[in-house]
Write a protein that holds these residues in place. Sequence first.
Motif, PDB file in Angstrom:
ATOM      1  N   PHE A  83      -1.575 -76.715  -4.808  1.00  0.00           N
ATOM      2  CA  PHE A  83      -1.071 -77.129  -3.546  1.00  0.00           C
ATOM      3  C   PHE A  83      -1.179 -78.670  -3.561  1.00  0.00           C
ATOM      4  N   VAL A  84      -2.015 -79.312  -4.152  1.00  0.00           N
ATOM      5  CA  VAL A  84      -1.972 -80.860  -4.278  1.00  0.00           C
ATOM      6  C   VAL A  84      -1.009 -81.242  -5.058  1.00  0.00           C
ATOM      7  N   ALA A  85      -0.978 -80.528  -6.248  1.00  0.00           N
ATOM      8  CA  ALA A  85       0.307 -81.015  -7.415  1.00  0.00           C
ATOM      9  C   ALA A  85       1.504 -80.891  -6.770  1.00  0.00           C
ATOM     10  N   VAL A  86       1.676 -79.578  -6.141  1.00  0.00           N
ATOM     11  CA  VAL A  86       3.362 -79.566  -5.771  1.00  0.00           C
ATOM     12  C   VAL A  86       3.550 -80.426  -4.482  1.00  0.00           C
ATOM     13  N   SER A  87       2.506 -80.557  -3.553  1.00  0.00           N
ATOM     14  CA  SER A  87       2.737 -81.623  -2.571  1.00  0.00           C
ATOM     15  C   SER A  87       2.731 -83.095  -2.910  1.00  0.00           C
ATOM     16  N   LEU A  88       2.100 -83.535  -3.938  1.00  0.00           N
ATOM     17  CA  LEU A  88       2.264 -84.882  -4.269  1.00  0.00           C
ATOM     18  C   LEU A  88       3.407 -84.922  -5.259  1.00  0.00           C
ATOM     19  N   ALA A  89       4.170 -83.804  -5.907  1.00  0.00           N
ATOM     20  CA  ALA A  89       5.289 -83.923  -6.474  1.00  0.00           C
ATOM     21  C   ALA A  89       6.595 -84.130  -5.655  1.00  0.00           C
ATOM     22  N   CYS A 116      10.713 -87.124  -2.913  1.00  0.00           N
ATOM     23  CA  CYS A 116      11.206 -87.466  -1.586  1.00  0.00           C
ATOM     24  C   CYS A 116      11.215 -89.082  -1.323  1.00  0.00           C
ATOM     25  N   GLY A 117       9.958 -89.745  -1.807  1.00  0.00           N
ATOM     26  CA  GLY A 117       9.759 -91.061  -1.558  1.00  0.00           C
ATOM     27  C   GLY A 117      10.786 -91.685  -2.285  1.00  0.00           C
ATOM     28  N   ALA A 118      11.073 -91.232  -3.599  1.00  0.00           N
ATOM     29  CA  ALA A 118      12.230 -92.095  -4.557  1.00  0.00           C
ATOM     30  C   ALA A 118      13.482 -91.911  -4.103  1.00  0.00           C
ATOM     31  N   LEU A 119      13.708 -90.527  -3.676  1.00  0.00           N
ATOM     32  CA  LEU A 119      15.082 -90.546  -2.962  1.00  0.00           C
ATOM     33  C   LEU A 119      15.304 -91.473  -1.667  1.00  0.00           C
TER      34      LEU A 119
END
Length: 87
Positions: A8-14, A19-22
Amino acid sequence: MKDRTKIFVAVSLADAAICGALAAGGLGPAVWLVNLPATITAGRLAHLMGGESMALAATIPAGAAFYGWAAGRLYGRPRRAPAHAGH
């Protein structure tokens, strides 16, 4: 930490990082597509309440949480043998 929590943490952070970069690159429409389930729900509600900036701010964490939850559910459970195994 349990496997589901790690996933959960890994996928959420990814998802949040992508999305932040986009968003930082001015590619807001790509964020809407990447996080489509969250865009339809949390993003739409936030847009009605406060406009596009609020919608984007709500869509990124909601999408990250959604994908993190889904990945934890799909990949964090024990594997079962296929029904046709051993026949």
